[in-house]
Design an enzyme around this catalytic site. Structure first.
Site, PDB file in Angstrom:
ATOM      1  CB  ALA A  90      -0.920  -0.005   1.214  1.00 14.28           C
ATOM      2  CE1 TYR A  91       5.110   5.754   2.813  1.00 13.60           C
ATOM      3  CE2 TYR A  91       6.915   4.273   2.285  1.00 13.60           C
ATOM      4  CZ  TYR A  91       6.462   5.535   2.621  1.00 13.60           C
ATOM      5  OH  TYR A  91       7.355   6.562   2.761  1.00 13.60           O
TER       6      TYR A  91
END
Length: 274
Positions: A140-141
């Site tokens: 996600a990051y």
């Protein structure tokens, strides 16, 4: 006196940038959310605190009202980190990751570009070495950083007619209060997973935590970031990308020449507890 907007200035890299640029004689318009952070920022010389949640679209629309008509730079720093295996991610957390780290940064940039254009100023995005390399548990990051890399590249080319320079800062771990809290944040993420996902990914979760602990000890001096930001804002020839340390440069070079199957195996092994 030159002026710059710095988002996410209440702590971490954003605070380090704000302190550095204010010492260098810049008027810094520094955004933060908490009253405590805003109060601390207000005690710094040449710093003008602005209460802002960058996911609040109406607040972004009104941002220009708090800034000079000619703004010499914007440093898009505000961001969050959502970690965890993709299968176990809360979709709400994934949406928030992309909203804060990508969409809201573009919203801020759009809001201040008229003032940047009037001053012939600069645009700086705080990316990461994670915008170049994906590791297990950080999807996600890293997705948010890959996205901001692409958007900044497009913006840099689109703004060429006005000679507005756009730079990406790509640090690895930096020694700030945010990295000091990284293991606590990781433990909170693990606690939010379902029992089944904690069981399925137990080896990965343990291995990733150990790796984070080692990276925490290797975190670099914030001066590497603040000097890069100053160069991006002031140099006649700012770089398009600022990789800040030998480890990051080596990682980037190694990934570029290593077959995907090999790098997948190596990165998976590095985040798996034996």
């Amino acid at each position: 006196m030159p002026s710059a907007l710095v988002t996410g200035a209440g702590r971490g890299i954003g605070l380090a940038i704000t302190e550095h640029m204010s010492r260098r004689g810049w008027d810094v318009y520094a955004t933060a959310r908490s009253d405590a952070a805003l109060s601390s920022l207000g005690r710094l010389p040449n710093v003008h605190p602005i209460a802002l949640d960058i996911t609040d679209r109406s607040a972004i629309s009104a941002l220009a009202e708090h800034l000079p008509c000619e703004l010499d730079g914007v440093v898009n720093n505000a961001g969050i980190i959502v970690n965890g295996p993709i299968e176990g991610l809360s979709l709400d957390n994934l949406v928030r990751q992309l909203d804060v780290n990508v969409i809201s940064q573009i919203a801020v940039t759009q809001a201040v570009l008229p003032s940047i254009r009037a001053a012939g100023g600069r645009v700086v995005f705080m990316s990461s070495v994670s915008g170049l390399i994906t590791t297990p548990g950080t999807g996600a990051y890293t997705a948010s950083k890959y996205a901001i890399e692409s958007l900044a590249d497009a913006l840099r080319m689109e703004l060429r007619p006005w000679r507005i320079r756009v730079s990406l800062i790509e640090p690895g771990p930096i020694r700030t209060d945010m990295w000091a809290d990284v293991l606590d944040d990781y433990d909170r993420m693990t606690a939010e997973l379902s029992d089944e996902h904690r069981r399925l990914y137990a080896s990965h979760l343990a291995g990733s935590r150990k790796l984070l602990g080692r990276m925490q000890k290797l975190a670099a001096d914030p001066k590497r970031v603040t000097k890069a930001v100053e160069h991006a804002l002031t140099s006649r020839r700012p770089k398009r990308r600022y990789l800040l340390d030998l480890v990051s440069r080596t990682q980037k070079a190694a990934i570029a020449i290593t077959p995907t199957a090999v790098s997948d195996a190596a990165l998976a092994a590095a985040t798996t507890s034996k």
